[in-house]
Design an enzyme around this catalytic site. Structure first.
Site, short mmCIF file in Angstrom:
data_model
loop_
_atom_site.label_atom_id
_atom_site.label_comp_id
_atom_site.label_asym_id
_atom_site.label_seq_id
_atom_site.Cartn_x
_atom_site.Cartn_y
_atom_site.Cartn_z
CB CYS A 96 0.48 -24.57 30.65
SG CYS A 96 -0.80 -23.30 30.76
CG ASP A 117 1.89 -21.88 27.30
OD1 ASP A 117 1.79 -22.21 26.11
OD2 ASP A 117 0.97 -22.07 28.13
CE LYS A 143 -0.65 -24.24 26.20
NZ LYS A 143 -1.19 -23.53 27.35
N1 TIU Z 1 1.23 -21.45 30.76
C1 TIU Z 1 0.72 -21.53 31.98
O1 TIU Z 1 1.20 -22.28 32.83
N2 TIU Z 1 -0.35 -20.67 32.30
C2 TIU Z 1 -0.59 -20.16 33.55
O2 TIU Z 1 -1.54 -19.42 33.75
N3 TIU Z 1 0.30 -20.52 34.53
C3 TIU Z 1 0.32 -20.05 35.82
O3 TIU Z 1 1.11 -20.59 36.60
N4 TIU Z 1 -0.46 -19.06 36.17
#
Ligand code: TIU
Length: 223
Positions: free
Chosen positions: A161, A23, A128
């Site tokens: 994530c 991400d 995802k």
């Molecule tokens: N990719 C991921 O970690 N999604 C989140 O929403 N992370 C947060 O820390 N908010």
């Protein structure tokens, strides 16, 4: 080959190892995206970009497959649980129009991976809908096809994530190694304690190592 990891050295075979970069999207790293809408200081995440790029380059040079993930939803939000979209009081909700297009929606500018760590041609990119990269994706089948046994993790955010995906991978039988300086949280204390909890109890979830330790180990076996 051995990587100088914590809590003890990790033996890996580059031929059965893959890197998963979680991400590294504009929505989490740049102003005006999903991360910022939740009230976070997104500038913290920008610090890991150079180390993450070095890790990716080192894996590519060693022939280790690089897999990229993007947390995002279909434009009709059919894969976004209302419980996720309606939670809390963000300044923008998933699917709302923001400065980088619709927040956390596939195909919008904000959902794209930042250019410094952009996927190379042919590298697998997984969209995802959840925090974990195995949930509702073909990641498991893809790794089975590659014959992967060890996963190296990088990306954001460490305790959301990245950790969720590491735990999913751990339960599926993979050895998991987190690159310490190629992952970041909006909360430095959460990153620190996540690294600790991953490697506690004899690597209950997995190992951690620096990007230098990982890249140097790959370079040594190629020399
Ligand atoms: N990719 C991921 O970690 N999604 C989140 O929403 N992370 C947060 O820390 N908010």
């Amino acid at each position: 080959m051995k990587i100088d990891a914590q809590p003890f050295p990790l033996d890996i075979d580059p031929a059965t190892t893959a890197l998963i970069v979680i991400d590294m999207q504009r929505d989490f790293i740049e102003a005006g995206g999903f991360g910022a809408s939740l009230g976070n200081d997104v500038s913290l995440l920008q610090a890991i970009v150079p180390a993450t790029a070095r890790l990716i380059a080192g894996c590519r040079a060693a022939g280790v497959p690089v897999i990229h993930t993007r947390e995002c939803h279909r434009p009709d939000l059919s894969d976004c649980p209302p419980a996720k979209r309606l939670r809390g009081a963000p300044s923008l909700r998933i699917g709302d129009h923001g400065p980088m297009g619709r927040v956390l929606i596939a195909g919008e500018p904000g959902a794209e991976i930042i250019h410094e760590v952009f996927p190379a041609a042919g590298e697998k990119v997984i969209d995802k809908p959840g925090k974990g990269a195995f949930y509702a994706t073909d990641l498991g089948e893809h790794l089975s096809g590659l014959g992967t046994r060890t996963l190296i993790f990088a990306g954001v955010t460490t305790e959301v994530c990245v950790q969720t995906t590491m735990r999913e991978a751990n339960d599926r039988g993979y050895d998991c190694l987190l690159a310490e300086d190629a992952t970041e949280s909006y909360f430095p204390a959460f990153k620190a304690v996540t690294l600790e909890m991953i490697r506690a109890q004899g690597a209950i979830v997995g190992w951690t190592a620096t990007v230098d330790d990982i890249v140097d180990a790959f370079a040594a076996v190629q020399a």
